[in-house]
Scaffold this motif. Structure first.
Motif, PDB file in Angstrom:
ATOM      1  N   ASP A   1      -1.945 -26.006   1.136  1.00 48.16           N
ATOM      2  CA  ASP A   1      -1.988 -24.508   1.550  1.00 48.16           C
ATOM      3  C   ASP A   1      -1.614 -24.095   0.138  1.00 48.16           C
ATOM      4  O   ASP A   1      -2.125 -22.792  -0.185  1.00 48.16           O
ATOM      5  N   GLU A   2      -0.288 -24.533  -0.341  1.00 52.71           N
ATOM      6  CA  GLU A   2       0.284 -23.956  -1.496  1.00 52.71           C
ATOM      7  C   GLU A   2      -0.572 -23.652  -2.749  1.00 52.71           C
ATOM      8  O   GLU A   2      -0.989 -22.724  -3.381  1.00 52.71           O
ATOM      9  N   GLU A   3      -1.367 -24.921  -3.028  1.00 51.59           N
ATOM     10  CA  GLU A   3      -2.359 -25.083  -4.274  1.00 51.59           C
ATOM     11  C   GLU A   3      -3.626 -24.071  -3.794  1.00 51.59           C
ATOM     12  O   GLU A   3      -4.262 -23.485  -5.042  1.00 51.59           O
ATOM     13  N   ALA A   4      -4.184 -24.319  -2.781  1.00 53.03           N
ATOM     14  CA  ALA A   4      -5.313 -23.415  -2.223  1.00 53.03           C
ATOM     15  C   ALA A   4      -4.946 -21.965  -2.457  1.00 53.03           C
ATOM     16  O   ALA A   4      -5.652 -21.189  -2.799  1.00 53.03           O
ATOM     17  N   ALA A   5      -3.841 -21.572  -2.098  1.00 52.39           N
ATOM     18  CA  ALA A   5      -3.286 -20.059  -2.125  1.00 52.39           C
ATOM     19  C   ALA A   5      -3.333 -19.649  -3.670  1.00 52.39           C
ATOM     20  O   ALA A   5      -3.803 -18.641  -4.039  1.00 52.39           O
ATOM     21  N   ARG A   6      -2.662 -20.641  -4.633  1.00 46.20           N
ATOM     22  CA  ARG A   6      -2.826 -20.353  -5.816  1.00 46.20           C
ATOM     23  C   ARG A   6      -3.985 -20.177  -6.594  1.00 46.20           C
ATOM     24  O   ARG A   6      -4.627 -19.146  -7.307  1.00 46.20           O
ATOM     25  N   VAL A   7      -5.040 -21.301  -6.214  1.00 43.43           N
ATOM     26  CA  VAL A   7      -6.681 -21.199  -6.564  1.00 43.43           C
ATOM     27  C   VAL A   7      -7.069 -19.819  -6.131  1.00 43.43           C
ATOM     28  O   VAL A   7      -8.001 -19.195  -7.112  1.00 43.43           O
ATOM     29  N   LEU A   8      -6.926 -19.508  -5.007  1.00 48.22           N
ATOM     30  CA  LEU A   8      -7.679 -18.247  -4.549  1.00 48.22           C
ATOM     31  C   LEU A   8      -7.155 -17.068  -5.175  1.00 48.22           C
ATOM     32  O   LEU A   8      -7.811 -16.193  -5.567  1.00 48.22           O
ATOM     33  N   ARG A   9      -5.924 -17.166  -4.998  1.00 47.53           N
ATOM     34  CA  ARG A   9      -5.040 -15.902  -5.960  1.00 47.53           C
ATOM     35  C   ARG A   9      -5.636 -15.703  -7.328  1.00 47.53           C
ATOM     36  O   ARG A   9      -5.994 -14.429  -7.692  1.00 47.53           O
TER      37      ARG A   9
ATOM     38  N   ARG B   1       0.894  -1.139  -0.017  1.00 43.30           N
ATOM     39  CA  ARG B   1       0.128  -0.076   0.058  1.00 43.30           C
ATOM     40  C   ARG B   1       0.688   1.057  -0.073  1.00 43.30           C
ATOM     41  O   ARG B   1       0.612   2.081  -0.701  1.00 43.30           O
ATOM     42  N   SER B   2       1.841   1.386   0.806  1.00 42.91           N
ATOM     43  CA  SER B   2       2.961   2.233   0.936  1.00 42.91           C
ATOM     44  C   SER B   2       3.690   2.695  -0.493  1.00 42.91           C
ATOM     45  O   SER B   2       3.690   3.794  -0.694  1.00 42.91           O
ATOM     46  N   LEU B   3       4.031   1.603  -0.853  1.00 34.92           N
ATOM     47  CA  LEU B   3       4.811   1.728  -2.186  1.00 34.92           C
ATOM     48  C   LEU B   3       3.902   2.360  -3.272  1.00 34.92           C
ATOM     49  O   LEU B   3       4.370   3.351  -4.070  1.00 34.92           O
ATOM     50  N   CYS B   4       2.639   1.667  -3.401  1.00 33.15           N
ATOM     51  CA  CYS B   4       1.890   2.341  -4.529  1.00 33.15           C
ATOM     52  C   CYS B   4       1.490   3.856  -4.319  1.00 33.15           C
ATOM     53  O   CYS B   4       1.181   4.641  -5.018  1.00 33.15           O
ATOM     54  N   LYS B   5       1.254   4.278  -2.890  1.00 28.88           N
ATOM     55  CA  LYS B   5       0.888   5.462  -2.529  1.00 28.88           C
ATOM     56  C   LYS B   5       2.183   6.567  -2.954  1.00 28.88           C
ATOM     57  O   LYS B   5       1.744   7.324  -3.554  1.00 28.88           O
ATOM     58  N   LYS B   6       3.379   5.943  -2.707  1.00 27.02           N
ATOM     59  CA  LYS B   6       4.542   6.929  -2.931  1.00 27.02           C
ATOM     60  C   LYS B   6       4.560   6.895  -4.605  1.00 27.02           C
ATOM     61  O   LYS B   6       5.094   8.037  -4.976  1.00 27.02           O
ATOM     62  N   MET B   7       4.060   5.822  -5.385  1.00 29.66           N
ATOM     63  CA  MET B   7       4.277   6.003  -6.784  1.00 29.66           C
ATOM     64  C   MET B   7       2.988   6.524  -7.438  1.00 29.66           C
ATOM     65  O   MET B   7       2.680   6.637  -8.774  1.00 29.66           O
ATOM     66  N   ASP B   8       1.916   6.690  -6.658  1.00 28.07           N
ATOM     67  CA  ASP B   8       0.733   7.411  -7.046  1.00 28.07           C
ATOM     68  C   ASP B   8      -0.003   6.526  -7.944  1.00 28.07           C
ATOM     69  O   ASP B   8      -0.512   6.651  -9.211  1.00 28.07           O
ATOM     70  N   ILE B   9       0.277   4.998  -7.736  1.00 21.95           N
ATOM     71  CA  ILE B   9      -0.522   3.925  -8.606  1.00 21.95           C
ATOM     72  C   ILE B   9      -1.602   3.377  -7.794  1.00 21.95           C
ATOM     73  O   ILE B   9      -1.715   3.359  -6.430  1.00 21.95           O
ATOM     74  N   PRO B  10      -2.921   3.298  -8.325  1.00 24.87           N
ATOM     75  CA  PRO B  10      -3.878   2.641  -7.487  1.00 24.87           C
ATOM     76  C   PRO B  10      -3.844   1.582  -6.940  1.00 24.87           C
ATOM     77  O   PRO B  10      -3.429   0.617  -7.687  1.00 24.87           O
ATOM     78  N   PHE B  11      -4.262   1.327  -5.740  1.00 26.10           N
ATOM     79  CA  PHE B  11      -3.951   0.010  -4.918  1.00 26.10           C
ATOM     80  C   PHE B  11      -5.176  -0.517  -4.549  1.00 26.10           C
ATOM     81  O   PHE B  11      -6.206   0.034  -4.114  1.00 26.10           O
ATOM     82  N   LYS B  12      -5.187  -1.901  -4.371  1.00 24.52           N
ATOM     83  CA  LYS B  12      -6.320  -2.727  -3.854  1.00 24.52           C
ATOM     84  C   LYS B  12      -6.027  -3.926  -2.974  1.00 24.52           C
ATOM     85  O   LYS B  12      -4.931  -4.347  -3.840  1.00 24.52           O
ATOM     86  N   ALA B  13      -6.118  -4.144  -1.956  1.00 28.42           N
ATOM     87  CA  ALA B  13      -6.037  -5.404  -1.334  1.00 28.42           C
ATOM     88  C   ALA B  13      -7.036  -6.211  -0.863  1.00 28.42           C
ATOM     89  O   ALA B  13      -8.171  -5.823  -0.665  1.00 28.42           O
ATOM     90  N   GLU B  14      -6.931  -7.402  -1.361  1.00 31.22           N
ATOM     91  CA  GLU B  14      -8.142  -8.494  -0.745  1.00 31.22           C
ATOM     92  C   GLU B  14      -7.615  -9.647  -0.083  1.00 31.22           C
ATOM     93  O   GLU B  14      -6.547 -10.110  -0.315  1.00 31.22           O
ATOM     94  N   ARG B  15      -8.364  -9.932   1.044  1.00 29.93           N
ATOM     95  CA  ARG B  15      -8.006 -11.167   1.860  1.00 29.93           C
ATOM     96  C   ARG B  15      -8.683 -12.324   1.567  1.00 29.93           C
ATOM     97  O   ARG B  15      -9.826 -12.257   1.107  1.00 29.93           O
ATOM     98  N   CYS B  16      -8.111 -13.505   1.858  1.00 28.98           N
ATOM     99  CA  CYS B  16      -8.602 -14.744   1.717  1.00 28.98           C
ATOM    100  C   CYS B  16      -8.225 -15.794   2.953  1.00 28.98           C
ATOM    101  O   CYS B  16      -7.060 -15.626   3.257  1.00 28.98           O
ATOM    102  N   ASP B  17      -8.991 -16.627   3.113  1.00 33.32           N
ATOM    103  CA  ASP B  17      -8.602 -17.715   4.167  1.00 33.32           C
ATOM    104  C   ASP B  17      -8.109 -19.078   3.357  1.00 33.32           C
ATOM    105  O   ASP B  17      -9.049 -19.621   3.187  1.00 33.32           O
ATOM    106  N   VAL B  18      -6.786 -18.813   3.274  1.00 32.92           N
ATOM    107  CA  VAL B  18      -6.234 -20.028   2.692  1.00 32.92           C
ATOM    108  C   VAL B  18      -6.241 -21.628   3.196  1.00 32.92           C
ATOM    109  O   VAL B  18      -6.829 -22.399   2.720  1.00 32.92           O
ATOM    110  N   LYS B  19      -6.050 -21.277   4.647  1.00 36.29           N
ATOM    111  CA  LYS B  19      -6.332 -22.594   5.584  1.00 36.29           C
ATOM    112  C   LYS B  19      -7.609 -23.199   5.407  1.00 36.29           C
ATOM    113  O   LYS B  19      -7.831 -24.523   5.149  1.00 36.29           O
ATOM    114  N   LYS B  20      -8.847 -22.461   5.561  1.00 36.74           N
ATOM    115  CA  LYS B  20     -10.249 -22.939   5.353  1.00 36.74           C
ATOM    116  C   LYS B  20     -10.306 -23.616   3.944  1.00 36.74           C
ATOM    117  O   LYS B  20     -11.074 -24.506   3.879  1.00 36.74           O
ATOM    118  N   TYR B  21     -10.053 -22.710   2.975  1.00 32.22           N
ATOM    119  CA  TYR B  21     -10.164 -23.322   1.522  1.00 32.22           C
ATOM    120  C   TYR B  21      -9.605 -24.673   1.490  1.00 32.22           C
ATOM    121  O   TYR B  21     -10.182 -25.588   1.017  1.00 32.22           O
TER     122      TYR B  21
END
Length: 196
Positions: free
Chosen positions: A99-107, A71-91
């Protein structure tokens, strides 16, 4: 390195003039390099840039710190930024995945949702490509799997595929740009880390 990447982008027709490109930004060296490269080439390519961070919520405060770095890097560069969260362990538990494959799928689900009518740029590099070929080989992949990571698949583009990790680190050093290191990259619990 910029010329090498620009040539690779051109050869693979990754962009059309006026494209909006969503850069997958984890905060690691590869994705930070990708963001800087796209930023420096944006006028030459006639593209606009956004950044998307996926917080996998796997490492507690470390995950949150990575998100804040992005977030800070994008603010410094004036680049629109979005963050999304996901629950890899649950998925992972619900779908009998590592966890590795679940993270890839969700990402990639999150990437897809946030890149409608846009391009999504991921920071896969030459080292990742080699790891993929070795991984596919050990799994008994067909010839297609041995060709590695495609430079373009649907609206997903990978501008850094011909660049090595050492070139990426040298580029970041030349720009005095720091990055974060994901502690799970140091663990042998993940298949790719064993190959590395």
């Amino acid at each position: 390195m910029l010329n090498k990447i620009y040539q690779f982008i051109s050869e693979n027709k990754m962009f059309e003039s006026g494209d909006c490109v969503v850069c997958g930004l984890s905060g690691g060296a590869d994705s930070v390099c990708l963001l800087l490269v796209l930023y420096e080439l944006r006028e030459k390519l006639n593209i606009s840039i956004e950044a998307l961070h996926v917080n996998h919520s796997l490492r507690g405060s470390e995950s949150d710190s990575d998100e804040e770095f992005c977030r800070s890097l994008c603010k410094k560069m004036d680049i629109p930024f979005k963050a999304e969260r996901c629950d890899v362990k649950k998925y992972a538990a619900e779908n009998s995945l590592s966890d590795e494959e679940a993270a890839r799928v969700l990402r990639y689900e999150i990437f897809g949702k946030n890149s409608v009518d846009k391009k999504i740029a991921t920071a896969h590099n030459a080292n990742d490509n080699l790891e993929t070929v070795i991984l596919n080989l050990t799994r008994g992949s067909a010839i297609k799997g041995l060709s590695g990571i495609p430079p373009v698949r649907d609206n997903i583009i990978r501008p850094l595929l011909t660049v090595t990790r050492s070139e990426i680190e040298a580029f970041l050093s030349s720009r005095n740009q720091n990055f974060v290191t994901d502690s799970t990259n140091l663990s042998d619990n993940y298949t790719r880390n064993k190959i590395r």
